[in-house]
Design an enzyme around this catalytic site. Sequence first.
Site, mmCIF file in Angstrom:
data_model
loop_
_atom_site.group_PDB
_atom_site.id
_atom_site.type_symbol
_atom_site.label_atom_id
_atom_site.label_comp_id
_atom_site.label_asym_id
_atom_site.label_seq_id
_atom_site.Cartn_x
_atom_site.Cartn_y
_atom_site.Cartn_z
ATOM 1 C CE LYS A 80 -4.195 -1.947 2.035
ATOM 2 N NZ LYS A 80 -5.141 -1.949 3.166
ATOM 3 C CG HIS B 282 -2.625 -3.855 -1.562
ATOM 4 N ND1 HIS B 282 -3.976 -3.912 -1.800
ATOM 5 C CD2 HIS B 282 -2.388 -4.736 -0.549
ATOM 6 C CE1 HIS B 282 -4.532 -4.779 -0.973
ATOM 7 N NE2 HIS B 282 -3.587 -5.296 -0.209
ATOM 8 C CG HIS C 187 -3.007 -10.737 1.918
ATOM 9 N ND1 HIS C 187 -1.996 -10.151 1.186
ATOM 10 C CD2 HIS C 187 -3.771 -9.703 2.367
ATOM 11 C CE1 HIS C 187 -2.136 -8.840 1.195
ATOM 12 N NE2 HIS C 187 -3.213 -8.532 1.902
ATOM 13 C CG HIS C 188 -6.583 -9.153 -0.630
ATOM 14 N ND1 HIS C 188 -7.554 -8.950 0.329
ATOM 15 C CD2 HIS C 188 -5.611 -8.228 -0.380
ATOM 16 C CE1 HIS C 188 -7.201 -7.947 1.109
ATOM 17 N NE2 HIS C 188 -6.015 -7.496 0.707
#
Length: 354
Positions: free
Chosen positions: A199, A224, A248-249
């Site tokens: 980010k 990000h 992680h997304h």
Amino acid sequence: MAWLPQDPPVAPYHVLIVDDDPVHRLLEREILDGPRYRVSEAASGAEALSLLRVLDVDVVLLDKRMPGMDGDEVCRRIRGELGLTMLPVLVVTGNGDADNLTLSLAAGATDFVRKPYDPNELLARLQAAAHRKRLTDQLESAESMLFALARMVEAKDGNTGDHCSRLSHGGVVLGQALGLGADELMALRRGGVLHDVGKLGIPDNILLKPGALSNDEWTVMRQHPEIGARLVGGLRSMRLTVPIIRHHHERWDGSGYPDGLRGEQIPLLARVFQVVDIYDALAHPRPYKPALARAQVITMLEDEVARGWRDPEVTALFLDIVRRRPEALDLPANQQDDLGRGLFSAIQVQMLPG
């Protein structure tokens, strides 16, 4: 003659010579004479330990046989009492017996130089050890700065200061329940802090926007994980952490980002981390929401599994921890400084006016 760029000057290697015999200390100092080395001396083990508490040393050149505190005991105290686990300690000894050398290795010696020694051999071993120490220092500095930058993202993003620490702790708790090894647990600990470091590359007008993001803004925000993976990917020590940052997304059904991975295509450590991340977001207050009750959190995580978003087995194991021993997920009150927090605090102090 055209100007040619030069390599930046390298600070001399700082060597601490520890020997009770002044003649041996003088001989070693003469061997190390020159601009490449800076030498300090200690005539006893106790004096060496005192100096190592205040000096920044690259290598210790340590005599094995000394009255009072011998070289092996000095090694043990350097590793244990002072906590200098990465400091090279070269033991100088006239005893080549294998059992004797094994005792020194067990005490923490890095290498040996046998008497009588060739000065060139001494220099070669010492320089190799000092060079490795400098490389290790550089790696630790790079890692520390990454962790501090990630803490800045956490603070800017409106999270509490303990958010990353809780993720690191919770990831390790779930990883231990899965029977993961030490390297995987360390990757989860690091991932707790570094997962959103990408980010840094997101403009503040998008990252800090109080309202809903537009489709174009979401396209930027979803970059990000890739940015973070690139930032961290150059460090070999982060090999197992990079997949956590990048994936992680992702979602179990393939509807996540950035790569649309499905099921077990998603790295296990990323699947472990994301369950802990969701739990923390639900169970703790944020600037835009209160903390939810444990029963509500359980229901919402079960709903995410039902929607096909989360690994059902990993989530089931985590929910068993939440139900049976939720205190295991609490951040220990006496936990020492977490990754990057100390450096981030120091930077904050430097930025204060006045």
